[in-house]
Design an enzyme around this catalytic site. Structure first.
Site, mmCIF file in Angstrom:
data_model
loop_
_atom_site.group_PDB
_atom_site.id
_atom_site.type_symbol
_atom_site.label_atom_id
_atom_site.label_comp_id
_atom_site.label_asym_id
_atom_site.label_seq_id
_atom_site.Cartn_x
_atom_site.Cartn_y
_atom_site.Cartn_z
ATOM 1 N N GLN A 112 0.849 -1.194 0.000
ATOM 2 C CA GLN A 112 0.000 0.000 0.000
ATOM 3 C C GLN A 112 0.883 1.242 0.000
ATOM 4 O O GLN A 112 0.397 2.360 -0.103
ATOM 5 C CB GLN A 112 -0.893 0.013 1.241
ATOM 6 C CG GLN A 112 -1.894 -1.124 1.288
ATOM 7 C CD GLN A 112 -2.494 -1.262 2.673
ATOM 8 O OE1 GLN A 112 -3.366 -0.488 3.055
ATOM 9 N NE2 GLN A 112 -2.034 -2.224 3.435
ATOM 10 N N HIS A 169 -1.504 1.467 -4.269
ATOM 11 C CA HIS A 169 -1.902 2.873 -4.109
ATOM 12 C C HIS A 169 -1.059 3.827 -4.955
ATOM 13 O O HIS A 169 -1.117 5.033 -4.750
ATOM 14 C CB HIS A 169 -1.837 3.280 -2.625
ATOM 15 C CG HIS A 169 -2.883 2.592 -1.781
ATOM 16 N ND1 HIS A 169 -2.851 2.586 -0.398
ATOM 17 C CD2 HIS A 169 -3.985 1.885 -2.136
ATOM 18 C CE1 HIS A 169 -3.906 1.905 0.064
ATOM 19 N NE2 HIS A 169 -4.595 1.465 -0.966
ATOM 20 N N CYS A 197 -1.913 13.148 -15.895
ATOM 21 C CA CYS A 197 -2.792 14.288 -16.122
ATOM 22 C C CYS A 197 -4.129 14.046 -15.433
ATOM 23 O O CYS A 197 -4.619 12.925 -15.359
ATOM 24 C CB CYS A 197 -2.990 14.469 -17.623
ATOM 25 S SG CYS A 197 -4.193 15.756 -18.007
ATOM 26 N N CYS A 235 -6.450 13.813 -19.174
ATOM 27 C CA CYS A 235 -6.184 12.915 -20.303
ATOM 28 C C CYS A 235 -5.267 11.777 -19.876
ATOM 29 O O CYS A 235 -4.957 11.625 -18.706
ATOM 30 C CB CYS A 235 -5.626 13.682 -21.500
ATOM 31 S SG CYS A 235 -3.875 14.104 -21.376
ATOM 32 N N CYS A 240 -0.359 19.867 -18.082
ATOM 33 C CA CYS A 240 -0.183 18.762 -19.023
ATOM 34 C C CYS A 240 0.233 19.314 -20.387
ATOM 35 O O CYS A 240 -0.427 20.216 -20.915
ATOM 36 C CB CYS A 240 -1.497 17.995 -19.145
ATOM 37 S SG CYS A 240 -1.499 16.755 -20.442
ATOM 38 N N CYS A 277 -2.912 18.598 -22.914
ATOM 39 C CA CYS A 277 -4.253 19.181 -22.849
ATOM 40 C C CYS A 277 -4.337 20.417 -21.943
ATOM 41 O O CYS A 277 -5.374 21.064 -21.861
ATOM 42 C CB CYS A 277 -5.271 18.132 -22.402
ATOM 43 S SG CYS A 277 -5.199 17.780 -20.646
ATOM 44 N N ASN A 284 3.900 -7.040 13.331
ATOM 45 C CA ASN A 284 3.427 -5.685 13.638
ATOM 46 C C ASN A 284 3.844 -5.346 15.067
ATOM 47 O O ASN A 284 3.915 -6.235 15.908
ATOM 48 C CB ASN A 284 1.890 -5.616 13.504
ATOM 49 C CG ASN A 284 1.384 -4.184 13.356
ATOM 50 O OD1 ASN A 284 1.731 -3.300 14.132
ATOM 51 N ND2 ASN A 284 0.551 -3.954 12.352
HETATM 52 P P1 OAD Z 1 -1.245 2.698 9.089
HETATM 53 O O1 OAD Z 1 -0.562 3.939 9.544
HETATM 54 O O2 OAD Z 1 -2.708 2.643 9.161
HETATM 55 O O3 OAD Z 1 -0.693 1.459 9.924
HETATM 56 C C1 OAD Z 1 0.682 1.250 10.114
HETATM 57 C C2 OAD Z 1 0.856 -0.046 10.886
HETATM 58 O O4 OAD Z 1 2.254 -0.311 11.020
HETATM 59 C C3 OAD Z 1 0.273 -0.013 12.305
HETATM 60 O O5 OAD Z 1 -0.510 -1.175 12.508
HETATM 61 C C4 OAD Z 1 1.524 -0.018 13.202
HETATM 62 O O6 OAD Z 1 1.313 -0.704 14.427
HETATM 63 C C5 OAD Z 1 2.525 -0.752 12.333
HETATM 64 N N1 OAD Z 1 3.953 -0.471 12.585
HETATM 65 C C6 OAD Z 1 4.524 0.714 12.938
HETATM 66 N N2 OAD Z 1 5.854 0.596 13.016
HETATM 67 C C7 OAD Z 1 6.155 -0.696 12.711
HETATM 68 C C8 OAD Z 1 7.377 -1.449 12.604
HETATM 69 N N3 OAD Z 1 8.556 -0.883 12.833
HETATM 70 N N4 OAD Z 1 7.283 -2.750 12.266
HETATM 71 C C9 OAD Z 1 6.075 -3.338 12.038
HETATM 72 N N5 OAD Z 1 4.906 -2.686 12.117
HETATM 73 C C10 OAD Z 1 4.930 -1.380 12.438
HETATM 74 O O7 OAD Z 1 -0.695 2.420 7.612
HETATM 75 P P2 OAD Z 1 -1.335 1.512 6.468
HETATM 76 O O8 OAD Z 1 -2.043 0.336 7.034
HETATM 77 O O9 OAD Z 1 -0.266 1.267 5.474
HETATM 78 O O10 OAD Z 1 -3.527 5.293 1.774
HETATM 79 O O11 OAD Z 1 -2.386 2.514 5.843
HETATM 80 C C11 OAD Z 1 -3.096 2.164 4.709
HETATM 81 C C12 OAD Z 1 -3.378 3.348 3.838
HETATM 82 O O12 OAD Z 1 -3.981 4.404 4.597
HETATM 83 C C13 OAD Z 1 -2.158 3.998 3.227
HETATM 84 O O13 OAD Z 1 -1.701 3.330 2.070
HETATM 85 C C14 OAD Z 1 -2.655 5.378 2.913
HETATM 86 C C15 OAD Z 1 -3.414 5.667 4.171
HETATM 87 O O14 OAD Z 1 -4.417 6.604 4.063
HETATM 88 C C16 OAD Z 1 -3.418 6.154 0.757
HETATM 89 O O15 OAD Z 1 -2.668 7.092 0.754
HETATM 90 C C17 OAD Z 1 -4.327 5.841 -0.382
HETATM 91 ZN ZN ZN Z 2 -3.700 16.069 -20.287
#
Ligand code: OAD
Ligand code: ZN
Length: 248
Positions: free
Chosen positions: A101, A119, A127, A130, A147, A150, A213
Site C-alpha cells: 500500500q 496505491h 494528467c 487525459c 499537461c 491538454c 506488527n
Molecule cells: P497505518 O498507519 O494505518 O498502519 C501502520 C501499521 O504499522 C500499524 O498497525 C503499526 O502498528 C505498524 N507499525 C509501525 N511501526 C512498525 C514497525 N517498525 N514494524 C512493524 N509494524 C509497524 O498504515 P497503512 O495500514 O499502510 O492510503 O495505511 C493504509 C493506507 O492508509 C495507506 O496506504 C494510505 C493511508 O491513508 C493512501 O494514501 C491511499
Molecule cells: Zn492532459
C-alpha cells in the site's frame, strides 16, 4: 518468540506461492511516518484536504507541495533491513509477490522484483484529464505543472480517498492472494479497503497467515502466527533461520 520465528521460517520455506502485504509500518524504520497511531500523518493532517480529488481541486498548490515534500522525504530515506530481508526471501523461496500500500518506492529501491503497488508510486504522475503520464521532472516548482497535451493539471499518480485502485494491480493482487499458501502481513493497520480484504480472501482459500506488527491490528485475531515487534528486526531473523535450515 524464538519458537514463533522458527515456525514462521518453516512455514515460509515450505510455501510454493507466497504473498507479502506491506503497509506504512515497514517503512517506519527508514524514517517515513505511518498514517495512524499517535505520531501518524492523519493525526495532524486532514486526508480530505490533502489526499482527495476535492482537496486538490480546491487548493492545488497546497496538495502539490505536500506530495513534493513526501517525494523528497522518500528519496532521502533508505530501504531498511525489513525491505532488504524481503529481497533475500524472494531469492530463497519459489514464488513471492510483494503487494504494497506504500507509495514510497522503497521495495523497488531495495531490489524486490515482484512488487504490486496498490496505491501508486510517489515518483509517478499523470494528467487530471487525459491519459498523459509523467515521471518527476526536476524543473517542476511549487505549483502543479500543466499537461503538455491538454493543459490540465498534472497530479500525483497516487490513489486518493474515494478513488478506484489501479485495475490491473488490484486484479493481480486478488488472484495471487487467492492462490497463495502462505500470506505474510507486515506493518499495516488493516483499516483501508480493498487492501485489507486480501489476507482474508487468502485465508478463505486455504492460506496460512503470518503477521509482523508492533501492535495488534485488524488481522491479529485471525492469523496463524502473530509476531509482535519491529519488521526490521523480525524479518531478518526469519530469513537467517531459513538460510541456516537450507545450509544444514
Ligand atoms: P497505518 O498507519 O494505518 O498502519 C501502520 C501499521 O504499522 C500499524 O498497525 C503499526 O502498528 C505498524 N507499525 C509501525 N511501526 C512498525 C514497525 N517498525 N514494524 C512493524 N509494524 C509497524 O498504515 P497503512 O495500514 O499502510 O492510503 O495505511 C493504509 C493506507 O492508509 C495507506 O496506504 C494510505 C493511508 O491513508 C493512501 O494514501 C491511499
Ligand atoms: Zn492532459
Amino acid at each position: 518468540m524464538e519458537e514463533l520465528i522458527s515456525l514462521a521460517a518453516r512455514m515460509l520455506s515450505g510455501s510454493n506461492v507466497t504473498t507479502v502485504s506491506t503497509g506504512a509500518g515497514i517503512s517506519k524504520e527508514s524514517g517515513i511516518p505511518t498514517f495512524r497511531g499517535s505520531d501518524g500523518i492523519w493525526k495532524s493532517k486532514n486526508p480530505k484536504e490533502l489526499a482527495s480529488l476535492e482537496g486538490f481541486l480546491s487548493n492545488p498548490e497546497l496538495v502539490w507541495k505536500w506530495y513534493m515534500q513526501r517525494l523528497f522525504t522518500a528519496r532521502e530515506k533508505d530501504p531498511n533491513p525489513a525491505h532488504l530481508a524481503l529481497v533475500d526471501l524472494e531469492g530463497m523461496i519459489p514464488h513471492l509477490t510483494v503487494i504494497t500500500q506504500n507509495v514510497d518506492n522503497l521495495h523497488r529501491r531495495a531490489g524486490s522484483r515482484k512488487v504490486v503497488e496498490l496505491h501508486g508510486n510517489i515518483e509517478h504522475f499523470r494528467c487530471l484529464e487525459c491519459a498523459h503520464t509523467a515521471d518527476f521532472d526536476p524543473e517542476w516548482d511549487d505549483r502543479p505543472p500543466r499537461c503538455p497535451e491538454c493543459g490540465s493539471y498534472i497530479r500525483p499518480d497516487i490513489v486518493w480517498f474515494g478513488e478506484q485502485l489501479p485495475r490491473t494491480e488490484l486484479e493481480y493482487a486478488f488472484d495471487i492472494s487467492s492462490r497463495s499458501d502462505t500470506f505474510l502481513i507486515i506493518g499495516t493497520s488493516g483499516t483501508v479497503q480493498p487492501a485489507a480484504q486480501l489476507p482474508i480472501m487468502a485465508r478463505r482459500n486455504g492460506a496460512r497467515l503470518i503477521e509482523i506488527n508492533v501492535t495488534e491490528s485488524a488481522f491479529t485475531g485471525q492469523v496463524d502466527i502473530s509476531l509482535q515487534g519491529k519488521a526490521g528486526e523480525i524479518l531478518p531473523l526469519i530469513v537467517n533461520e531459513i538460510r541456516a535450515e537450507n545450509s544444514s
